[in-house]
Design a protein around this motif. Structure first.
Motif, mmCIF file in Angstrom:
data_model
loop_
_atom_site.group_PDB
_atom_site.id
_atom_site.type_symbol
_atom_site.label_atom_id
_atom_site.label_comp_id
_atom_site.label_asym_id
_atom_site.label_seq_id
_atom_site.Cartn_x
_atom_site.Cartn_y
_atom_site.Cartn_z
ATOM 1 N N ALA A 214 34.589 33.926 41.814
ATOM 2 C CA ALA A 214 33.425 33.032 41.851
ATOM 3 C C ALA A 214 33.587 31.997 42.950
ATOM 4 O O ALA A 214 32.636 31.672 43.673
ATOM 5 N N GLY A 215 34.792 31.476 43.106
ATOM 6 C CA GLY A 215 35.038 30.515 44.183
ATOM 7 C C GLY A 215 34.957 31.150 45.550
ATOM 8 O O GLY A 215 34.497 30.540 46.506
ATOM 9 N N GLU A 216 35.417 32.376 45.670
ATOM 10 C CA GLU A 216 35.366 33.093 46.947
ATOM 11 C C GLU A 216 33.926 33.383 47.340
ATOM 12 O O GLU A 216 33.558 33.304 48.493
ATOM 13 N N ALA B 220 34.754 39.510 46.893
ATOM 14 C CA ALA B 220 34.564 38.737 45.668
ATOM 15 C C ALA B 220 33.921 39.588 44.576
ATOM 16 O O ALA B 220 34.325 39.523 43.406
ATOM 17 N N VAL B 221 32.948 40.415 44.942
ATOM 18 C CA VAL B 221 32.308 41.296 43.959
ATOM 19 C C VAL B 221 33.322 42.308 43.430
ATOM 20 O O VAL B 221 33.385 42.581 42.222
ATOM 21 N N TRP B 222 34.144 42.862 44.302
ATOM 22 C CA TRP B 222 35.151 43.849 43.891
ATOM 23 C C TRP B 222 36.153 43.227 42.909
ATOM 24 O O TRP B 222 36.497 43.821 41.894
ATOM 25 N N GLN C 283 41.171 35.720 37.677
ATOM 26 C CA GLN C 283 40.594 36.609 38.683
ATOM 27 C C GLN C 283 39.092 36.358 38.823
ATOM 28 O O GLN C 283 38.564 36.315 39.927
ATOM 29 N N ILE C 284 38.402 36.162 37.701
ATOM 30 C CA ILE C 284 36.963 35.881 37.748
ATOM 31 C C ILE C 284 36.708 34.521 38.400
ATOM 32 O O ILE C 284 35.791 34.372 39.217
#
Length: 80
Positions: A74-76, A45-47, A69-70
């Motif tokens: 955030a959901g992940e 998620a950070v990547w 994508q953001i």
């Protein structure tokens, strides 16, 4: 159900009733596996989040793909 007094055929397997065997946990209750996969999801998620964010820091207006994508990242991150 068999009638009272009926005997099982020789060589027949007995079927255990519901609740007689303990349910097997997913991944066998391996905490190191859970921690490793959870950390992997958070790092993914950070990547995913850093790609559009670095482009926006350079002054590039975000596209619909970058916003999606953001939102996905955030959901992940919350689901892990």
């Amino acid at each position: 159900m068999s009638p009272p007094g009926a005997e099982a055929a020789p060589g027949a397997l007995s079927v255990p009733g519901p609740g007689s065997a303990s349910p097997r946990q997913l991944f066998g209750g391996c905490w190191s596996c859970r921690l490793l996969s959870g950390a992997g999801l958070l790092m993914a998620a950070v990547w995913i989040f850093q790609g559009p964010r670095s482009a926006m820091k350079k002054g590039v207006p975000p596209s619909m793909g970058a916003i999606a994508q953001i939102a996905f990242a955030a959901g992940e991150g919350r689901g892990g």
